[in-house]
Design an enzyme around this catalytic site. Structure first.
Site, PDB file in Angstrom:
ATOM      1  N   PHE A 122      -4.744 -11.648 -35.705  1.00  8.04           N
ATOM      2  CA  PHE A 122      -6.023 -12.375 -35.591  1.00  8.04           C
ATOM      3  C   PHE A 122      -7.166 -11.691 -36.354  1.00  8.04           C
ATOM      4  O   PHE A 122      -8.257 -12.252 -36.466  1.00  8.04           O
ATOM      5  CB  PHE A 122      -6.441 -12.508 -34.112  1.00  8.04           C
ATOM      6  CG  PHE A 122      -5.878 -13.722 -33.418  1.00  8.04           C
ATOM      7  CD1 PHE A 122      -4.569 -13.748 -32.957  1.00  8.04           C
ATOM      8  CD2 PHE A 122      -6.658 -14.852 -33.219  1.00  8.04           C
ATOM      9  CE1 PHE A 122      -4.052 -14.861 -32.310  1.00  8.04           C
ATOM     10  CE2 PHE A 122      -6.159 -15.978 -32.571  1.00  8.04           C
ATOM     11  CZ  PHE A 122      -4.842 -15.979 -32.120  1.00  8.04           C
ATOM     12  N   GLY A 123      -6.920 -10.448 -36.802  1.00  2.89           N
ATOM     13  CA  GLY A 123      -7.959  -9.736 -37.549  1.00  2.89           C
ATOM     14  C   GLY A 123      -9.218  -9.561 -36.711  1.00  2.89           C
ATOM     15  O   GLY A 123      -9.150  -9.306 -35.509  1.00  2.89           O
ATOM     16  N   GLY A 124     -10.391  -9.743 -37.339  1.00  2.00           N
ATOM     17  CA  GLY A 124     -11.672  -9.558 -36.644  1.00  2.00           C
ATOM     18  C   GLY A 124     -11.787 -10.444 -35.420  1.00  2.00           C
ATOM     19  O   GLY A 124     -12.328 -10.021 -34.388  1.00  2.00           O
ATOM     20  N   CYS A 129       0.845  -1.202   0.000  1.00  2.00           N
ATOM     21  CA  CYS A 129       0.000   0.000   0.000  1.00  2.00           C
ATOM     22  C   CYS A 129       0.875   1.245   0.000  1.00  2.00           C
ATOM     23  O   CYS A 129       1.254   1.741   1.074  1.00  2.00           O
ATOM     24  CB  CYS A 129      -0.899   0.017   1.227  1.00  2.00           C
ATOM     25  SG  CYS A 129      -2.014  -1.377   1.360  1.00  2.00           S
ATOM     26  N   GLU A 178      -1.715   6.566  -3.434  1.00  2.00           N
ATOM     27  CA  GLU A 178      -2.949   7.200  -2.948  1.00  2.00           C
ATOM     28  C   GLU A 178      -3.565   7.965  -4.107  1.00  2.00           C
ATOM     29  O   GLU A 178      -2.945   8.124  -5.161  1.00  2.00           O
ATOM     30  CB  GLU A 178      -2.619   8.155  -1.785  1.00  2.00           C
ATOM     31  CG  GLU A 178      -1.982   7.428  -0.607  1.00  2.00           C
ATOM     32  CD  GLU A 178      -1.589   8.352   0.551  1.00  2.00           C
ATOM     33  OE1 GLU A 178      -1.895   9.572   0.474  1.00  2.00           O
ATOM     34  OE2 GLU A 178      -1.001   7.847   1.510  1.00  2.00           O
ATOM     35  N   HIS A 190       2.654 -14.847 -45.788  1.00  2.00           N
ATOM     36  CA  HIS A 190       2.552 -13.522 -46.409  1.00  2.00           C
ATOM     37  C   HIS A 190       3.568 -12.575 -45.757  1.00  2.00           C
ATOM     38  O   HIS A 190       3.661 -12.506 -44.533  1.00  2.00           O
ATOM     39  CB  HIS A 190       1.134 -12.960 -46.239  1.00  2.00           C
ATOM     40  CG  HIS A 190       0.084 -13.828 -46.883  1.00  2.00           C
ATOM     41  ND1 HIS A 190      -1.231 -13.811 -46.518  1.00  2.00           N
ATOM     42  CD2 HIS A 190       0.170 -14.756 -47.877  1.00  2.00           C
ATOM     43  CE1 HIS A 190      -1.920 -14.681 -47.236  1.00  2.00           C
ATOM     44  NE2 HIS A 190      -1.081 -15.266 -48.080  1.00  2.00           N
ATOM     45  N   THR A 195      -3.223  -3.602  -5.088  1.00  2.00           N
ATOM     46  CA  THR A 195      -3.373  -4.860  -5.815  1.00  2.00           C
ATOM     47  C   THR A 195      -3.356  -6.007  -4.814  1.00  2.00           C
ATOM     48  O   THR A 195      -2.509  -6.018  -3.910  1.00  2.00           O
ATOM     49  CB  THR A 195      -2.228  -5.006  -6.847  1.00  2.00           C
ATOM     50  OG1 THR A 195      -2.237  -3.851  -7.683  1.00  2.00           O
ATOM     51  CG2 THR A 195      -2.389  -6.251  -7.700  1.00  2.00           C
ATOM     52  N   GLU A 209       3.598  -0.068 -10.841  1.00  2.00           N
ATOM     53  CA  GLU A 209       4.980  -0.159 -10.319  1.00  2.00           C
ATOM     54  C   GLU A 209       5.882   0.906 -10.936  1.00  2.00           C
ATOM     55  O   GLU A 209       7.053   0.652 -11.236  1.00  2.00           O
ATOM     56  CB  GLU A 209       5.524  -1.576 -10.447  1.00  2.00           C
ATOM     57  CG  GLU A 209       4.776  -2.502  -9.498  1.00  2.00           C
ATOM     58  CD  GLU A 209       5.503  -3.763  -9.117  1.00  2.00           C
ATOM     59  OE1 GLU A 209       6.739  -3.767  -9.097  1.00  2.00           O
ATOM     60  OE2 GLU A 209       4.810  -4.754  -8.826  1.00  2.00           O
ATOM     61  N   GLY A 210       5.293   2.073 -11.146  1.00  2.18           N
ATOM     62  CA  GLY A 210       6.009   3.198 -11.744  1.00  2.18           C
ATOM     63  C   GLY A 210       5.706   3.276 -13.220  1.00  2.18           C
ATOM     64  O   GLY A 210       6.012   2.336 -13.962  1.00  2.18           O
TER      65      GLY A 210
HETATM   66  N1  CAA Z   1      17.119   2.903  -3.399  1.00  8.74           N
HETATM   67  C1  CAA Z   1      17.363   3.485  -2.190  1.00  8.74           C
HETATM   68  N2  CAA Z   1      17.089   4.784  -1.934  1.00  8.74           N
HETATM   69  C2  CAA Z   1      16.559   5.524  -2.927  1.00  8.74           C
HETATM   70  C3  CAA Z   1      16.288   4.999  -4.204  1.00  8.74           C
HETATM   71  C4  CAA Z   1      16.598   3.635  -4.433  1.00  8.74           C
HETATM   72  N3  CAA Z   1      16.368   3.066  -5.613  1.00  8.74           N
HETATM   73  N4  CAA Z   1      15.768   5.960  -4.984  1.00  8.74           N
HETATM   74  C5  CAA Z   1      15.711   7.070  -4.232  1.00  8.74           C
HETATM   75  N5  CAA Z   1      16.193   6.798  -2.975  1.00  8.74           N
HETATM   76  C6  CAA Z   1      16.331   7.717  -1.866  1.00  8.74           C
HETATM   77  C7  CAA Z   1      17.261   8.867  -2.240  1.00  8.74           C
HETATM   78  O1  CAA Z   1      18.615   8.531  -1.987  1.00  8.74           O
HETATM   79  C8  CAA Z   1      16.768   9.963  -1.342  1.00  8.74           C
HETATM   80  O2  CAA Z   1      17.291   9.749  -0.044  1.00  8.74           O
HETATM   81  P1  CAA Z   1      17.744  10.985   0.902  1.00  8.74           P
HETATM   82  O3  CAA Z   1      16.497  11.785   1.155  1.00  8.74           O
HETATM   83  O4  CAA Z   1      18.295  10.334   2.112  1.00  8.74           O
HETATM   84  O5  CAA Z   1      18.725  11.777   0.098  1.00  8.74           O
HETATM   85  C9  CAA Z   1      15.273   9.729  -1.262  1.00  8.74           C
HETATM   86  O6  CAA Z   1      15.086   8.329  -1.580  1.00  8.74           O
HETATM   87  C10 CAA Z   1      14.477  10.573  -2.226  1.00  8.74           C
HETATM   88  O7  CAA Z   1      14.958  10.315  -3.551  1.00  8.74           O
HETATM   89  P2  CAA Z   1      14.539  11.187  -4.802  1.00  8.74           P
HETATM   90  O8  CAA Z   1      14.854  12.633  -4.526  1.00  8.74           O
HETATM   91  O9  CAA Z   1      15.149  10.571  -6.014  1.00  8.74           O
HETATM   92  O10 CAA Z   1      12.960  11.015  -4.808  1.00  8.74           O
HETATM   93  P3  CAA Z   1      11.871  11.664  -5.723  1.00  8.74           P
HETATM   94  O11 CAA Z   1      10.815  12.229  -4.859  1.00  8.74           O
HETATM   95  O12 CAA Z   1      12.484  12.522  -6.774  1.00  8.74           O
HETATM   96  O13 CAA Z   1      11.160  10.377  -6.380  1.00  8.74           O
HETATM   97  C11 CAA Z   1      10.826   8.613  -7.928  1.00  8.74           C
HETATM   98  C12 CAA Z   1      11.806   9.424  -7.052  1.00  8.74           C
HETATM   99  C13 CAA Z   1      11.743   7.696  -8.701  1.00  8.74           C
HETATM  100  C14 CAA Z   1      10.023   9.477  -8.869  1.00  8.74           C
HETATM  101  C15 CAA Z   1       9.866   7.817  -7.005  1.00  8.74           C
HETATM  102  O14 CAA Z   1       8.936   8.671  -6.380  1.00  8.74           O
HETATM  103  C16 CAA Z   1       9.123   6.749  -7.782  1.00  8.74           C
HETATM  104  O15 CAA Z   1       9.667   5.668  -8.010  1.00  8.74           O
HETATM  105  N6  CAA Z   1       7.851   7.012  -8.140  1.00  8.74           N
HETATM  106  C17 CAA Z   1       7.001   6.012  -8.723  1.00  8.74           C
HETATM  107  C18 CAA Z   1       6.235   5.313  -7.636  1.00  8.74           C
HETATM  108  C19 CAA Z   1       5.820   3.944  -8.028  1.00  8.74           C
HETATM  109  O16 CAA Z   1       6.536   3.206  -8.675  1.00  8.74           O
HETATM  110  N7  CAA Z   1       4.630   3.574  -7.571  1.00  8.74           N
HETATM  111  C20 CAA Z   1       4.149   2.282  -7.850  1.00  8.74           C
HETATM  112  C21 CAA Z   1       3.311   1.816  -6.714  1.00  8.74           C
HETATM  113  S1  CAA Z   1       3.313   0.097  -6.552  1.00  8.74           S
HETATM  114  C22 CAA Z   1       2.270  -0.520  -7.689  1.00  8.74           C
HETATM  115  O17 CAA Z   1       1.889   0.065  -8.653  1.00  8.74           O
HETATM  116  C23 CAA Z   1       2.051  -1.924  -7.439  1.00  8.74           C
HETATM  117  C24 CAA Z   1       0.870  -2.609  -7.906  1.00  8.74           C
HETATM  118  O18 CAA Z   1      -0.239  -2.158  -7.878  1.00  8.74           O
HETATM  119  C25 CAA Z   1       1.091  -3.973  -8.389  1.00  8.74           C
END
Ligand code: CAA
Length: 412
Positions: free
Chosen positions: A341-343, A125, A128, A280, A159, A366-367
């Site tokens: 597969f067409g239609g 989770c 949001e 083809h 999920t 997952e991003g």
């Molecule tokens: N490993 C460890 N630490 C990390 C890291 C990593 N890969 N990436 C960033 N950090 C740390 C940084 O070092 C930083 O630490 P400090 O504050 O100590 O310096 C902190 O995290 C913040 O890093 P950023 O400034 O890079 O963070 P950001 O706010 O710019 O965001 C982002 C980075 C990559 C955009 C991130 O927000 C992101 O991945 N967003 C996408 C979210 C996502 O994937 N959501 C999917 C939800 S799950 C889902 O979808 C599942 C499902 O339903 C099946």
């Protein structure tokens, strides 16, 4: 640097078992669960009995300790038959990884063996309504109260919600902090105040629930705080996604291969103009591109998974590349498979339409693939620090200003 991709005997054994389960319990029932939008408990039971949930759990916590590459192989085999079931399986890893990467020894000993045995399903989770790509902007709060935390707020896109017994919930524990604002807390099904509200009606992956999870002053003991140290949640979320994204990418490879296989069979049987359409050239071009892209995606995914197993420094970049590339490939291949597969491809009478519907979410969850490209680009910028030896080959011309008060442009 590329990492050796070594398939352990246990990884291949688990993949073979997954293929068998996929053929016996997943593919034949895929249309039924898709239509009803219901969870395939029978297949999940077979997966549990065969020990596939043990794949990603270390041996000391009752798992096989087979690693991320093995997880990718198993997910790929399940997703080949039904991409929705692929995520129904892989989301348990996503939900478990915060405990694995950040949990205390006692927390790992408590939760991981139950997950490994398939007795408890897991969900993650993070997202949001107003915190999707900007994951750190989340608003659900956890406030200390004696030996407990009180969690309040709601999560979106959970999920496996409702099916899962264990939820890794990311909450704000320190609103004043920028870098230590968030903590992950485990909430178990049945905890008073914790409910599943809206069950989403989805375009694809309909056999796995995606829900809103609501937390109405949910009281959980502090021992459920992952790592028992507040403020580590965002790091744990990012580390989790680094490990989980190769799994989504593997789901995409499975989905692409599944669609390709169906298109291959159809194109060899479908006769038009007196010959199978596979003879083809325009269909051959499509099939060749589909095969080539799927194979390229597969090996990038294995490379990313191997990097995760090797705990390589470039795992974030590799995981993002694999997720982005493989899921774009899955969408392209599924689209072209419908075209072959067409239609018939447009009809819900046949599974190929479902491959198309299931593929879209891969580019989003997952991003999003836009976020993956951002992660990759940021990582490339960092890599630049290692490329000083190339500086002599970069233009360094200086432009004169012909003004005493201004330095020439480009002079360092
Ligand atoms: N490993 C460890 N630490 C990390 C890291 C990593 N890969 N990436 C960033 N950090 C740390 C940084 O070092 C930083 O630490 P400090 O504050 O100590 O310096 C902190 O995290 C913040 O890093 P950023 O400034 O890079 O963070 P950001 O706010 O710019 O965001 C982002 C980075 C990559 C955009 C991130 O927000 C992101 O991945 N967003 C996408 C979210 C996502 O994937 N959501 C999917 C939800 S799950 C889902 O979808 C599942 C499902 O339903 C099946």
């Amino acid at each position: 640097m590329p990492h050796n991709i070594v398939f352990s005997p246990i990884a291949e054994e688990l993949a073979a078992i997954a293929r068998e389960i996929a053929d016996k319990h997943v593919r034949p029932a895929a249309a039924k669960y898709d239509k009803a939008q219901e969870y395939n408990y029978e297949a999940a039971k077979a997966v549990a009995q065969a020990g596939l949930f043990k794949t990603f759990i270390p041996k000391e916590y009752g798992g096989h300790g087979a690693g991320i590459l093995a997880l990718a192989r198993v997910t790929e085999e399940l997703a080949k038959a039904d991409s929705g079931f692929g995520v129904a399986f892989a989301v348990n890893a996503l939900g478990s990884f915060p405990i694995l990467v950040g949990g205390t020894e006692a927390q790992k000993q408590h939760w991981l063996p139950q997950i490994a045995r398939g007795e408890k399903f897991v969900a993650f989770c993070l997202s949001e309504k107003y915190a999707g790509s900007d994951a750190s902007g989340l608003a659900v709060t956890a406030v200390e109260d004696g030996d407990d935390y009180i969690i309040s707020g709601e999560k979106k896109w959970t999920t496996n919600g409702g099916v899962a017994d264990i939820y890794s919930v990311f909450c704000v524990t320190d609103p004043t902090s920028k870098s230590r604002r968030i903590s992950a807390i485990v909430v178990e099904k049945g905890t008073p105040g914790f409910t599943v509200k809206k069950v989403e009606n989805k375009m694809g992956i309909r056999c796995v629930p995606v829900v809103e999870t609501h937390f109405d002053k949910v009281r959980v003991p502090k021992k459920n705080l992952i790592g028992e140290k507040p403020g580590m949640g965002f790091k744990h979320a990012m580390m989790t996604l680094d490990l989980a994204r190769p799994g989504v990418a593997a789901q995409a490879v499975g989905a692409a291969q599944g669609a390709l296989d169906l298109a291959n069979v159809y194109s060899n049987r479908r006769v038009q103009f007196g010959a199978p359409i596979s003879s083809h050239q325009m269909v051959q071009k499509m099939m060749a591109d589909m095969g080539m892209k799927t194979e390229a995606a597969r090996w990038l995914v294995y490379a990313a998974a191997a990097a995760a197993d090797a705990q390589a420094g470039n795992v974030s970049k590799m995981a993002a590349m694999a997720k982005c590339f493989a899921t774009d490939v899955a969408m392209e291949v599924a689209t072209d498979a419908v075209q072959v597969f067409g239609g018939y491809g447009f009809m819900e009478d046949y599974p190929i339409a479902k491959y198309f519907r299931d593929a879209k979410i891969l580019q989003i969850y997952e991003g999003t693939n836009q976020i993956q490209r951002m992660v990759i680009a940021r990582s490339l910028i960092k890599d630049c620090a290692e490329l000083d030896h190339l500086k002599p080959f970069i233009p360094t011309e200086v432009q004169q200003t012909y003004r005493a008060d201004l330095a020439p442009i480009g002079k360092s």
